[in-house]
Design an enzyme around this catalytic site. Structure first.
Site, PDB file in Angstrom:
ATOM      1  CD  GLU A 285      22.847  30.719  31.462  1.00 10.43           C
ATOM      2  OE1 GLU A 285      23.109  29.493  31.424  1.00 10.43           O
ATOM      3  OE2 GLU A 285      21.733  31.185  31.201  1.00 10.43           O
ATOM      4  CB  CYS A 319      20.456  25.786  30.928  1.00 12.76           C
ATOM      5  SG  CYS A 319      20.648  27.431  31.590  1.00 12.76           S
TER       6      CYS A 319
END
Length: 518
Positions: A285, A319
């Site tokens: 990720e 993010c």
């Protein structure tokens, strides 16, 4: 290799979303934190590193030392991997019900200790106590989810082309799972990974960020109390100095069968290369560059509220944070005015342990320097700062004012960069095709957001955005029930949801031949 990690996590900021019976604005208590550990956890024992070296964990509010923890190296890492490998032999044979019960015990203990976990998280990460409690609730939800999902891991009986055969597909745990987690959501990123791995029957070696290992150690303490067998959950702590070699060992050690990492795309690529020698399963990720589009039909009240949540939670250090705002020309001026008013009225910066504070400092000096450099470059090249744009040294060494800028051009460093700080960059656009092209003009694709009341446009744009997750009229989208992950250079695999266990499972095909039915 530098484990400078960036991640996503959806902070729930509304009061009703917090843990039952926990006050949203409870200040930190002046009492002993029983879960605050200063040793690593390997094979059911609390130990130091073989070299007896330690490194300090700082409170980003004032740079005071909270604890010193073991600075472990490759040899310590192998000890943890070997413990997990040995434990896997028996843990992989446990029933789904047994694993479900263990995870439920862990979840119940986390709920019981929410207050203390949030205090530890605020101390080492700097976010407000309200945000910490929200993260604890969010992280706990994954343990609850996978405690239930453990009992839904099922194989398949296939239709056979030959009458005297039976074709079976078994799902089996893959083995030892190495989990490398970031500093910005130190609770949720561990639980999202570890709960899935444990539900599948894997054992874990957890390497938390060198900035925030104390939350990981507190979770290990509760896992021990929950009854997980020795070697099932291991936590190794390493400084920045030892992180590259420890990371390489986790990638190259053949006893580790799957690596799950949340962090920057640059580091993810290094781990990808290092894992090639063992053809290791990877769940990555990685970074994002989320666009936030406000179309001409958007409800601006909803859009501004979503912008506040998506951009400024954890001071922009996520993010999936809204990174590039695109506002239709007909709404541009009004959006700027409303957004500025909301920033000025809703954000109160300071020591996150104080009840009135909503936002704390950045995590470390490198984050502050990067944020300051981006604004300096943009202003020198003609960008307009509407608010913020400066550090706040009167609050502490790592505080930076929430910032809104416009007139950003392609020549500026900030134009298409993942900012990872409290800076909102607002662009103007005219057409739908133009804004979709600009949104997709990036090598990453984690999340994207847009606001529209036009149902046809909603379906068109959702399909065309090159991201793994889309928020439509919503600034907070992650939940345990949904698959979290990105496309392009934002990573591999999915976390959460029923798909979250798949990276920790192997499919074994069994063919039974020459059977006599009659």
């Amino acid at each position: 290799m530098f484990f400078y990690s960036k991640i996503m996590y959806p902070t729930f900021l509304n009061m009703h979303m917090l843990q039952r019976n926990i006050s949203y604005y409870t200040p930190l208590l002046n009492r002993s934190l029983h879960l605050l550990r200063d040793q690593a956890y390997i094979n059911g024992k609390w130990i130091g590193g073989e070299k007896n070296e330690t490194f300090p964990i700082y409170n980003p509010v004032n740079q005071s030392v909270i604890k010193n923890v073991p600075d472990m190296d490759v040899k310590d890492t192998r000890l943890a991997i070997n413990a997990a490998s040995e434990a896997f032999k028996s843990f992989s044979k446990t029933t789904a019900k047994e694993r479900s019960d263990l995870l439920r015990n862990w979840y119940n203990l986390m709920v019981e200790h929410t207050e203390e976990l949030a205090e530890i998280l605020t101390k080492e990460n700097g976010k407000s106590i309200a945000e910490s409690k929200a993260e604890i609730k969010y992280g706990n939800s994954f343990v609850e989810w996978f405690s239930e999902e453990a009992r839904r891991i099922e194989g398949t009986i296939l239709q056979t082309p030959i009458s005297n055969r039976k074709l079976l597909l078994y799902k089996e745990p893959i083995g030892v799972a190495a989990l490398i987690t970031p500093w910005n959501f130190p609770h949720a990123m561990i639980t999202r990974k570890a709960a899935a791995a444990l539900a599948a029957g894997c054992t874990c070696v957890i390497k938390p960020s060198e900035e925030t290992p104390l939350t990981a150690l507190a979770l290990a303490d509760l896992a021990e109390k929950a009854g997980f067998p020795h070697g099932t959950v291991n936590v190794i702590t390493t400084s920045l100095k030892n992180s590259p070699n420890v990371g390489r060992e986790l990638c190259e050690n053949p006893n580790v069968k799957v690596l799950s990492f949340t962090g920057s795309t640059a580091v993810g690529k290094i781990l990808y290369k290092q894992s090639a020698s063992t053809i290791k399963r990877l769940c990555l990720e990685l970074g994002g560059n989320a666009s936030f589009i406000v179309f001409d039909s958007a409800n601006l009240d909803i859009a501004v509220q979503g912008a506040m949540l998506s951009k400024f939670r954890n001071c922009g250090q996520t993010c999936v944070s809204a990174n590039r705002f695109f506002v239709h020309s007909s709404k541009f001026d009004q959006f700027i005015e409303m957004f500025l008013s909301k920033i000025q009225s809703d954000i109160k910066m300071g020591d996150g342990s104080k009840k009135e504070v909503t936002h704390g400092p950045l995590i470390k000096e490198s984050q502050l320097n990067m944020t300051r450099a981006l604004i300096t470059d943009a202003v020198e090249k003609g960008a307009k700062v509407h608010c913020g744009g400066t550090p706040l040294p009167e609050l502490g060494p790592l505080f930076y004012a929430p910032t809104l800028i416009t007139d950003v051009t392609k020549e500026m460093q900030i134009y298409n960069k993942e900012i990872f700080g409290p800076i909102a960059v607002i662009h103007k656009f005219e057409t739908e095709n133009e804004v979709i092209e600009n949104s997709n003009n990036t090598p990453v694709g984690l999340a994207g957001y847009f606001y529209s009341q036009d149902i046809s446009q909603i379906f068109r744009v959702a399909k065309q955005l090159e991201v793994g997750m889309v928020g439509i009229n919503e600034g907070i989208i992650s939940t345990a029930e949904a698959a979290f992950g990105g496309v392009k250079e934002s990573g591999l695999g999915r976390e959460g949801s029923r798909h979250g266990v798949e990276d920790f499972l192997e499919i074994k095909y069994v063919c039974l031949g020459n059977l006599k039915y009659y």
